[in-house]
Design a protein around this motif. Structure first.
Motif, mmCIF file in Angstrom:
data_model
loop_
_atom_site.group_PDB
_atom_site.id
_atom_site.type_symbol
_atom_site.label_atom_id
_atom_site.label_comp_id
_atom_site.label_asym_id
_atom_site.label_seq_id
_atom_site.Cartn_x
_atom_site.Cartn_y
_atom_site.Cartn_z
ATOM 1 N N ASN A 391 12.243 7.107 -17.966
ATOM 2 C CA ASN A 391 12.228 6.290 -19.188
ATOM 3 C C ASN A 391 13.380 6.837 -20.052
ATOM 4 O OD1 ASN A 391 10.744 4.479 -18.036
ATOM 5 N ND2 ASN A 391 9.107 5.100 -19.107
ATOM 6 N N GLY A 392 13.937 8.054 -19.693
ATOM 7 C CA GLY A 392 14.792 8.864 -20.694
ATOM 8 C C GLY A 392 16.352 8.430 -20.439
ATOM 9 N N ILE A 393 17.329 9.304 -21.073
ATOM 10 C CA ILE A 393 18.554 8.486 -21.066
ATOM 11 C C ILE A 393 19.142 9.872 -20.228
ATOM 12 C CG2 ILE A 393 20.625 8.060 -22.303
ATOM 13 C CD1 ILE A 393 18.592 5.975 -22.549
ATOM 14 N N TRP A 394 19.923 9.429 -19.148
ATOM 15 C CA TRP A 394 20.392 10.431 -18.090
ATOM 16 C C TRP A 394 21.885 10.544 -18.430
ATOM 17 C CZ3 TRP A 394 17.751 13.339 -14.455
ATOM 18 C CH2 TRP A 394 16.515 12.947 -14.171
ATOM 19 N N SER A 395 22.120 12.169 -18.526
ATOM 20 C CA SER A 395 23.471 12.151 -18.943
ATOM 21 C C SER A 395 23.915 13.825 -18.187
ATOM 22 C CB SER A 395 23.905 11.991 -20.082
ATOM 23 O OG SER A 395 25.423 12.168 -20.496
ATOM 24 N N THR A 396 25.149 14.087 -18.536
ATOM 25 C CA THR A 396 25.796 15.393 -18.175
ATOM 26 C C THR A 396 25.132 16.416 -18.820
ATOM 27 O OG1 THR A 396 27.646 14.770 -19.648
ATOM 28 C CG2 THR A 396 27.794 14.484 -17.408
ATOM 29 N N LEU A 397 24.833 17.693 -18.188
ATOM 30 C CA LEU A 397 24.211 18.758 -19.093
ATOM 31 C C LEU A 397 24.549 20.039 -18.034
ATOM 32 C CD1 LEU A 397 22.649 18.166 -21.461
ATOM 33 C CD2 LEU A 397 20.484 19.101 -20.345
ATOM 34 N N ASN A 398 23.950 21.099 -18.427
ATOM 35 C CA ASN A 398 24.056 22.421 -17.882
ATOM 36 C C ASN A 398 22.827 23.054 -17.683
ATOM 37 O OD1 ASN A 398 24.598 25.529 -17.627
ATOM 38 N ND2 ASN A 398 26.500 24.403 -17.159
ATOM 39 N N SER A 399 22.400 23.730 -16.599
ATOM 40 C CA SER A 399 21.212 24.305 -16.417
ATOM 41 C C SER A 399 20.772 25.865 -17.203
ATOM 42 C CB SER A 399 20.940 24.444 -14.621
ATOM 43 O OG SER A 399 21.851 25.615 -14.395
ATOM 44 N N GLY A 400 21.729 26.190 -17.719
ATOM 45 C CA GLY A 400 21.793 27.333 -18.120
ATOM 46 C C GLY A 400 20.804 27.461 -19.631
ATOM 47 N N SER A 401 19.762 28.216 -19.648
ATOM 48 C CA SER A 401 18.675 28.361 -20.822
ATOM 49 C C SER A 401 19.509 29.048 -21.911
ATOM 50 C CB SER A 401 17.611 29.151 -20.154
ATOM 51 O OG SER A 401 17.957 30.712 -20.008
ATOM 52 N N ARG A 402 20.573 29.924 -21.716
ATOM 53 C CA ARG A 402 21.126 30.499 -22.699
ATOM 54 C C ARG A 402 22.681 30.404 -22.538
ATOM 55 N NH1 ARG A 402 18.400 36.004 -25.095
ATOM 56 N NH2 ARG A 402 16.409 35.363 -25.197
ATOM 57 N N GLY A 403 23.492 30.936 -21.884
ATOM 58 C CA GLY A 403 24.516 30.611 -21.603
ATOM 59 C C GLY A 403 24.714 29.705 -20.507
ATOM 60 N N PRO A 404 26.261 29.091 -20.341
ATOM 61 C CA PRO A 404 26.339 28.190 -19.124
ATOM 62 C C PRO A 404 25.959 29.045 -17.813
ATOM 63 C CG PRO A 404 28.028 28.526 -20.552
ATOM 64 C CD PRO A 404 27.303 29.382 -21.016
ATOM 65 N N SER A 406 25.040 26.228 -14.294
ATOM 66 C CA SER A 406 25.630 25.372 -13.508
ATOM 67 C C SER A 406 25.341 23.971 -14.030
ATOM 68 C CB SER A 406 24.949 25.374 -11.959
ATOM 69 O OG SER A 406 23.599 25.206 -11.934
ATOM 70 N N GLU A 407 26.516 22.779 -13.641
ATOM 71 C CA GLU A 407 26.417 21.698 -14.267
ATOM 72 C C GLU A 407 25.093 20.951 -13.661
ATOM 73 O OE1 GLU A 407 29.176 18.834 -11.636
ATOM 74 O OE2 GLU A 407 30.222 20.222 -13.056
ATOM 75 N N ASN A 408 24.613 19.960 -14.222
ATOM 76 C CA ASN A 408 23.582 19.105 -13.754
ATOM 77 C C ASN A 408 23.437 17.924 -14.631
ATOM 78 O OD1 ASN A 408 22.267 20.232 -16.126
ATOM 79 N ND2 ASN A 408 20.402 20.989 -14.988
ATOM 80 N N TYR A 409 22.357 17.206 -14.495
ATOM 81 C CA TYR A 409 21.961 15.916 -15.155
ATOM 82 C C TYR A 409 20.905 16.181 -15.558
ATOM 83 C CZ TYR A 409 26.384 14.732 -12.910
ATOM 84 O OH TYR A 409 27.589 14.384 -12.431
ATOM 85 N N GLU A 410 20.470 15.593 -16.836
ATOM 86 C CA GLU A 410 19.119 15.474 -17.364
ATOM 87 C C GLU A 410 18.496 14.445 -18.255
ATOM 88 O OE1 GLU A 410 17.349 19.050 -19.063
ATOM 89 O OE2 GLU A 410 17.931 20.463 -17.715
ATOM 90 N N ALA A 411 17.589 13.856 -18.304
ATOM 91 C CA ALA A 411 16.924 12.903 -19.144
ATOM 92 C C ALA A 411 16.703 13.400 -20.702
ATOM 93 C CB ALA A 411 16.081 12.011 -18.703
ATOM 94 N N TYR A 412 17.260 13.059 -21.639
ATOM 95 C CA TYR A 412 16.906 13.422 -22.894
ATOM 96 C C TYR A 412 16.509 12.045 -23.646
ATOM 97 C CZ TYR A 412 19.115 18.179 -23.423
ATOM 98 O OH TYR A 412 19.171 19.345 -23.241
ATOM 99 N N GLN A 413 15.774 12.263 -24.775
ATOM 100 C CA GLN A 413 15.398 11.098 -25.583
ATOM 101 C C GLN A 413 15.646 11.304 -27.002
ATOM 102 O OE1 GLN A 413 11.178 10.725 -25.544
ATOM 103 N NE2 GLN A 413 10.902 12.051 -27.026
ATOM 104 N N GLY A 414 16.111 10.324 -27.654
ATOM 105 C CA GLY A 414 16.224 10.569 -29.051
ATOM 106 C C GLY A 414 17.513 9.467 -29.666
ATOM 107 N N THR A 415 17.537 9.374 -31.280
ATOM 108 C CA THR A 415 18.508 8.529 -31.639
ATOM 109 C C THR A 415 19.953 9.156 -31.415
ATOM 110 O OG1 THR A 415 18.220 9.701 -33.868
ATOM 111 C CG2 THR A 415 17.067 7.470 -33.522
ATOM 112 N N SER A 416 19.842 10.684 -31.072
ATOM 113 C CA SER A 416 21.191 11.135 -30.542
ATOM 114 C C SER A 416 21.657 10.549 -29.227
ATOM 115 C CB SER A 416 20.767 12.662 -30.245
ATOM 116 O OG SER A 416 21.051 13.483 -31.214
ATOM 117 N N MET A 417 20.837 9.743 -28.538
ATOM 118 C CA MET A 417 21.228 9.321 -27.031
ATOM 119 C C MET A 417 21.638 8.010 -27.480
ATOM 120 S SD MET A 417 19.284 12.097 -26.621
ATOM 121 C CE MET A 417 21.093 13.021 -26.476
ATOM 122 N N ALA A 418 20.903 7.156 -28.799
ATOM 123 C CA ALA A 418 21.260 5.891 -28.865
ATOM 124 C C ALA A 418 22.630 5.782 -29.522
ATOM 125 C CB ALA A 418 20.268 5.184 -29.806
#
Length: 594
Positions: A391-404, A406-418
């Motif tokens: 139920n989140g907004i799927w988009s482009t992301l990176n799996s790194g917890s600190r620096g970059p 590998s590329e991936n996709y994740e679901a975020y929520q927020g007015t940032s996504m709206a």
């Protein structure tokens, strides 16, 4: 003033929470309500139901419907089929109904009967055409309920036949950009405006490299016991950019709303957030203004997205930067905030001349975290990952917890996504009408919104943004009766194409579904001429085609076209092409009635 990064504080970057990472783009099962892929145009020839018969201009059938009807019956009897005259087409040709679908051989027999008649100039099947925009083949597209679902999606596929963002530039004022193959072809050079080297977290201050090195934070390292715990890098600007313009039909990942637009990363947020001064400079530079010590922007934005915010009133500095950007012709879209509070108390959501966006969930309710109130202009999908990552907004992301990493996709929520949903919609509008103004963008988005299918307490603006309606997939504008005329003569010489222009202003919104075009063209042997109308967006419609059999003089008539998919205001053109030698003339006058 420092604008902070995390939704857990009183200030926000305006996304909350992440869901399970998708390390590789695999094809998921379609969620409930996901549409089947739109069919491609058939490869095999479809059965023919009607024919278009052009009679030579001096024949009785060219002038008399009764004669054309009699001829159709006679040709049908000869071919063993029941033919009926249907109607006269605008070019003067007869539309002949075959009495049902005929296969290839039977339709060829009927056509042969017409072709054998010396009074017939041509006969062609009345073919069915198909929309060229189909459901994207991106492997994560079925997760993008926010684009296509009937209940609370933004109805984006219905707008893609009108525009895909080609030629439009969107600036994402955010954390910068981490390399991602689903976005790399869309990115243009940006700038890093973070002046504090600690906040920049890349070993320096301002520079021309807008790459996102990560915005991770350790507990308390930003002062005043902020943050209250360790935070991983968000890669927030890359997530926002993907919603706006991720590549489509590349058999991977997601599809951006304006997938042919370009994105310019403008980095103002890093470790511990960002400052008002840096954000002001980012707004100024992104919109084509001058910032001391920074090279001029070669790609000034048509649209700015700011998924960021802080508490308090809109300060005079931020307002002055926004006002100047809008005066340069740039639409500014901002997130309302994630505090479940009145957006009037959050900057820049409460600034003037911005499009402030609240967030809705998958059922069309105001999302539980979303700010609200009278300063909200519009609502768009922001997701609710607390319920499910689906139920989140799927988009482009990176799996790194600190620096970059590998590329991936994740679901975020927020007015940032709206907010980027609306920024993407604005980009579609700028392609459809390059002369559109920020005020017209805001007005069209709000006037074409639909009622939220769920509930909203506190105020969600005009409703849920609707891309298909905003791009004119509906009924178009309300007829106003306003008439615009050009009476200046324009010569039409042999084998040339000429145009005559009419500037239209003050109509507002979309042109009507029945736009009247009165034409007075003085030209001997009018069959030499093709006449087209060209909208301010560049979209065109054929009014009259060439005809080797139409030897009459002059084109003095009224055409009616469905112009509901284009905005009315801007410069309209009448385009006339002469394709033969020996006869010339001129456009005497023409007019548009809205």
């Amino acid at each position: 003033m420092r604008i902070s990064l995390l939704a857990a504080t009183a200030t926000a970057l305006l996304c909350t929470g992440t869901a399970t990472s998708v390390a590789a783009p695999t094809a998921p099962d379609a969620p409930a309500g996901a549409p089947a892929a739109a069919p491609a145009a058939p490869v095999a020839e479809a059965p023919v139901e009607r024919l278009i018969v052009g009679y030579k201009s001096m024949t009785t059938e060219a002038k008399s419907d009764a004669a054309a009807a009699k001829d159709a019956k006679a040709k049908g009897a000869k071919a063993g089929e029941a033919l009926e005259f249907d109607r006269r087409i605008g070019t003067g040709a007869a539309l002949v109904d075959l009495g049902g679908e005929l296969g290839k051989k039977d339709s060829q027999d009927v056509m042969a009967a017409f072709e054998a008649d010396p009074d017939v100039a041509y006969v062609v099947p009345d073919r069915r055409m198909y929309a060229t925009a189909v459901t994207p083949n991106d492997t994560e597209y079925n997760r993008q309920w926010d684009l296509f679902e009937t209940t609370a999606g933004m109805r984006v596929p219905g707008a893609w036949d009108k525009a895909t963002g080609t030629g439009v530039k969107v600036a994402v004022i955010d954390t910068g950009y981490v390399t991602h193959s689903d976005l790399s072809s869309k990115m243009v050079a940006g700038y890093d405006f973070i002046s504090d080297s600690f906040v920049a977290n890349d070993g320096g201050g301002r520079d021309s490299n807008a790459a996102d090195p990560g915005d991770w934070m350790l507990q308390g390292e930003c002062g005043n016991n902020y943050p209250e715990r360790d935070y991983d890098s968000s890669w927030h600007g890359t997530h926002v950019a993907g919603t706006i313009a991720a590549a489509a039909n590349n058999s991977k990942g997601i599809a951006g709303i304006a997938y042919n637009a370009t994105v310019q990363p403008v980095r103002v947020l890093g470790k511990c957030g960002g400052t008002t001064a840096d954000i002001m400079d980012g707004i100024t530079w992104a919109s084509g203004g001058t910032v001391a010590g920074v090279p001029s922007n070669p790609n000034p934005a048509d649209v700015i997205n700011m998924s960021l915010g802080g508490s308090g009133a809109c300060d005079a500095g931020t307002q002055s930067a926004i006002t100047a950007a809008v005066n340069r012709g740039t639409s500014v879209v901002v997130a309302a905030g994630n505090s479940n509070a009145n957006a009037a108390n959050f900057n820049p959501a409460n600034c003037n001349n911005v499009i402030t966006v609240a967030a809705s969930d998958r059922e069309g309710n105001r999302a539980s975290y979303s700010n609200y109130g009278t300063v909200v202009d519009i609502t768009a999908p922001g997701g609710e990952t607390a319920v499910s990552s689906a139920n989140g907004i799927w988009s482009t992301l990176n799996s790194g917890s600190r620096g970059p990493v590998s590329e991936n996709y994740e679901a975020y929520q927020g007015t940032s996504m709206a907010a980027p949903h609306v920024a993407g919609l604005a980009a579609l509008m700028y392609q459809a009408n390059p002369s559109i103004t920020p005020a017209q963008v805001e007005s069209a988005i709000k006037s074409n919104a639909r009622t939220l299918p769920g509930t909203c307490s506190g105020g969600c603006g005009a409703g849920l943004a609707d891309a298909a309606a905003t791009l004119g997939a509906g009924t178009g504008g309300t007829p106003t009766g306003k008439v615009f005329t050009n009476s200046a003569d324009v010569n039409v010489l042999d084998n040339t194409t000429v145009t005559s222009s009419i500037p239209v202003s003050g109509v507002g919104g979309y042109a009507p579904a029945a736009l009247k075009i009165d034409v007075d063209i003085r030209h001997t042997y009018r069959g030499d001429l093709k006449v087209e109308i060209v909208a301010p967006s560049g979209a065109s419609a054929l009014l009259k085609d060439f005809s080797t059999s139409d030897s009459a003089d002059n084109v003095i008539t009224t055409y009616t076209v469905d112009a509901s998919s284009v905005l009315a205001d801007g410069t309209w053109k009448l385009r006339v092409t002469d394709n033969y030698s020996g006869d010339t003339g001129y456009i005497a006058s023409w007019s548009l009635t809205f």
